[in-house]
Each structure stands twice: as structure tokens, then as C-alpha cells.
Design an enzyme around this catalytic site. Structure first.
Site, PDB file in Angstrom:
ATOM      1  N   SER A 115       0.820  -1.203   0.000  1.00  0.00           N
ATOM      2  CA  SER A 115       0.000   0.000   0.000  1.00  0.00           C
ATOM      3  C   SER A 115       0.865   1.270   0.000  1.00  0.00           C
ATOM      4  O   SER A 115       1.663   1.467  -0.922  1.00  0.00           O
ATOM      5  CB  SER A 115      -0.962  -0.035   1.198  1.00  0.00           C
ATOM      6  OG  SER A 115      -1.974   0.932   1.070  1.00  0.00           O
ATOM      7  N   ASP A 175      -9.727  -4.544  -5.144  1.00  0.00           N
ATOM      8  CA  ASP A 175      -9.179  -3.599  -4.167  1.00  0.00           C
ATOM      9  C   ASP A 175      -9.958  -2.285  -4.254  1.00  0.00           C
ATOM     10  O   ASP A 175      -9.968  -1.625  -5.300  1.00  0.00           O
ATOM     11  CB  ASP A 175      -7.692  -3.357  -4.473  1.00  0.00           C
ATOM     12  CG  ASP A 175      -6.973  -2.619  -3.351  1.00  0.00           C
ATOM     13  OD1 ASP A 175      -7.626  -1.848  -2.626  1.00  0.00           O
ATOM     14  OD2 ASP A 175      -5.748  -2.791  -3.224  1.00  0.00           O
ATOM     15  N   HIS A 207      -7.818  -5.324  -0.710  1.00  0.00           N
ATOM     16  CA  HIS A 207      -6.612  -4.617  -0.273  1.00  0.00           C
ATOM     17  C   HIS A 207      -5.942  -5.438   0.817  1.00  0.00           C
ATOM     18  O   HIS A 207      -6.044  -5.122   2.013  1.00  0.00           O
ATOM     19  CB  HIS A 207      -6.984  -3.223   0.232  1.00  0.00           C
ATOM     20  CG  HIS A 207      -5.821  -2.297   0.372  1.00  0.00           C
ATOM     21  ND1 HIS A 207      -5.088  -1.857  -0.702  1.00  0.00           N
ATOM     22  CD2 HIS A 207      -5.254  -1.715   1.466  1.00  0.00           C
ATOM     23  CE1 HIS A 207      -4.133  -1.048  -0.292  1.00  0.00           C
ATOM     24  NE2 HIS A 207      -4.205  -0.959   1.023  1.00  0.00           N
TER      25      HIS A 207
END
Length: 230
Positions: A115, A175, A207
Site C-alpha cells: 500500500s 481492491d 486490499h
């Protein structure tokens, strides 16, 4: 007490001499480095030193100015604090230099992240003056892409130090925090100057990191290790 400390330092130095690779992993916003240790131990080749720093705590605007570990402030989904991004990249570069000073070959240093940490990993490798061994980007994006807009396919007269560095991008097509489109845009912008880029779209993944991504990273790292030990 001093003798115990000296003995501990000697053991640490001996362990580092037995290690061949260094893996620097950068967590996402609100996370910690220690939260990824189990996964890193599962995916890493033998004789790998794991380095998993935790970001400093700061207010993150996109999350209502909550204070949490963060590598740089995110104002909204399209705006970040680029100065803080650069400062964090300098920090990552300092880790690389420390490893090299200890005797690690640059090509045996790998950087990866998840991320926000993936975005920082990418930016850090692209701006690093050392030719590194590998990069993996998990559910990330390309921050400050305009800085590399003039980059082109490598040639003897023009090339980023890490344009030939093996790079793996993994992104789930479900995601909702960092949409797949961001990952695809990242791939598209890098293809103009990165020669060993691989993109893995994971069907149904949100995610997160699942077994399929662990498998992909393990294969990726094992391949780098095999090439560098040959």
C-alpha cells in the site's frame, strides 16, 4: 552487564556475516513493521536479513487527521505531501547505505512494501543511486510520476540506475482502497523505462495479501537469489 552486551553484539555481527541478502519491507499507513514479520519469514530465501522499520506517527488528512504511523501525509486520494515522500525515501536510502557499509552487495538488497509502503518502495528504488537486486510493489501506486515523465527506454547514454532491476507488481482486482486502475497506471508509466517489469493481477483479491501473493513473492525472491548466487 557490559559483558552480556558485548556478547550480544558479537552474536549479531556473526549472524549478519552469515547472511547473504537484505530485504527491506515498508508497511502501509496505520501499520507497523513488526506486523509483517511472519509473512516476511515465510517468503524470504535462506540467509536473508529482514529489515522492517515502522513509520513515524503523524496526522493523516485523508483519515480525518488521525495520528498513525505514516511514511507521508495523504491529503486525499490524489494528493500527497511530496516533501515527506522524499524525506522517507532518503531514510530508505540510508538503510541501503548502512547495509552496503556492512559488506552487503547492492544487488543483494531487495526492497518491497504494501500500500503506502509499496508506493514509497517504488519511489525509493527509482531515486536510489545504487543498482539494487529487486523491487516488489503490493497494492501500491506510482507517487510523483511526473518526476519520471521524461524517462525513456534505457540506453548507454540515458538510464536510471535501477531501470534493469527485476520488479514485481501484485494487485487485487477487487481492491477498493487502492483501485486496480492505479496499479495498471503504475505499470503503464514504468514500462517506458523499466526493462524487467512483471504485473500480476489477482482475481477477487481486495486490499490485502493472500496465499497467492505470498507464492508469487516467494518465487520472485527465490529467482533473484538463484541468479545472484550463480
Amino acid at each position: 552487564m557490559k559483558e552480556e552486551k558485548d556478547e550480544k553484539n558479537e552474536k549479531n555481527e556473526k549472524n549478519e556475516k552469515d547472511e547473504t541478502f537484505s530485504l527491506i519491507f515498508l508497511h502501509g499507513v496505520g501499520g507497523t513493521g513488526e506486523g509483517w514479520v511472519d509473512l516476511l519469514q515465510r517468503i524470504s530465501p535462506e540467509k536473508t536479513k529482514l529489515i522492517y522499520p515502522t513509520a513515524p506517527v503523524g496526522a493523516v488528512t485523508i483519515y480525518g487527521d488521525q495520528y498513525m504511523p505514516s511514511w507521508f501525509n495523504m491529503i486525499d486520494s490524489k494528493t500527497i505531501n511530496v516533501f515527506e515522500l522524499k524525506e522517507s525515501a532518503i531514510f530508505v536510502h540510508s538503510i541501503v547505505e548502512k547495509e552496503i557499509k556492512k559488506g552487503r552487495r547492492p544487488e543483494n538488497i531487495i526492497i518491497g512494501g504494501f500500500s503506502q509502503g509499496a508506493a514509497l518502495s517504488l519511489y525509493s528504488v527509482l531515486t536510489c543511486r545504487r543498482r539494487l537486486g529487486g523491487l516488489f510493489v503490493l497494492s501500491g501506486w506510482h507517487p510523483a510520476p511526473w518526476e519520471f515523465a521524461e524517462s525513456c527506454a534505457p540506453s548507454p547514454s540515458h538510464a536510471l540506475p535501477n531501470c534493469h532491476t527485476p520488479t514485481l507488481i501484485c494487485h487485487g482486482n477487487n481492491d477498493t482502497k487502492v483501485p486496480l486502475e492505479w496499479g495498471r497506471n503504475c505499470e503503464k508509466s514504468l514500462l517506458s523505462f523499466m526493462t524487467q517489469l512483471e504485473f500480476k493481477e489477482i482475481d477477487g483479491l481486495g486490499h490485502e495479501v493472500d496465499d497467492s501473493i505470498e507464492h508469487e513473492i516467494s518465487l520472485f525472491l527465490a529467482k533473484i537469489a538463484k541468479q545472484n548466487l550463480a
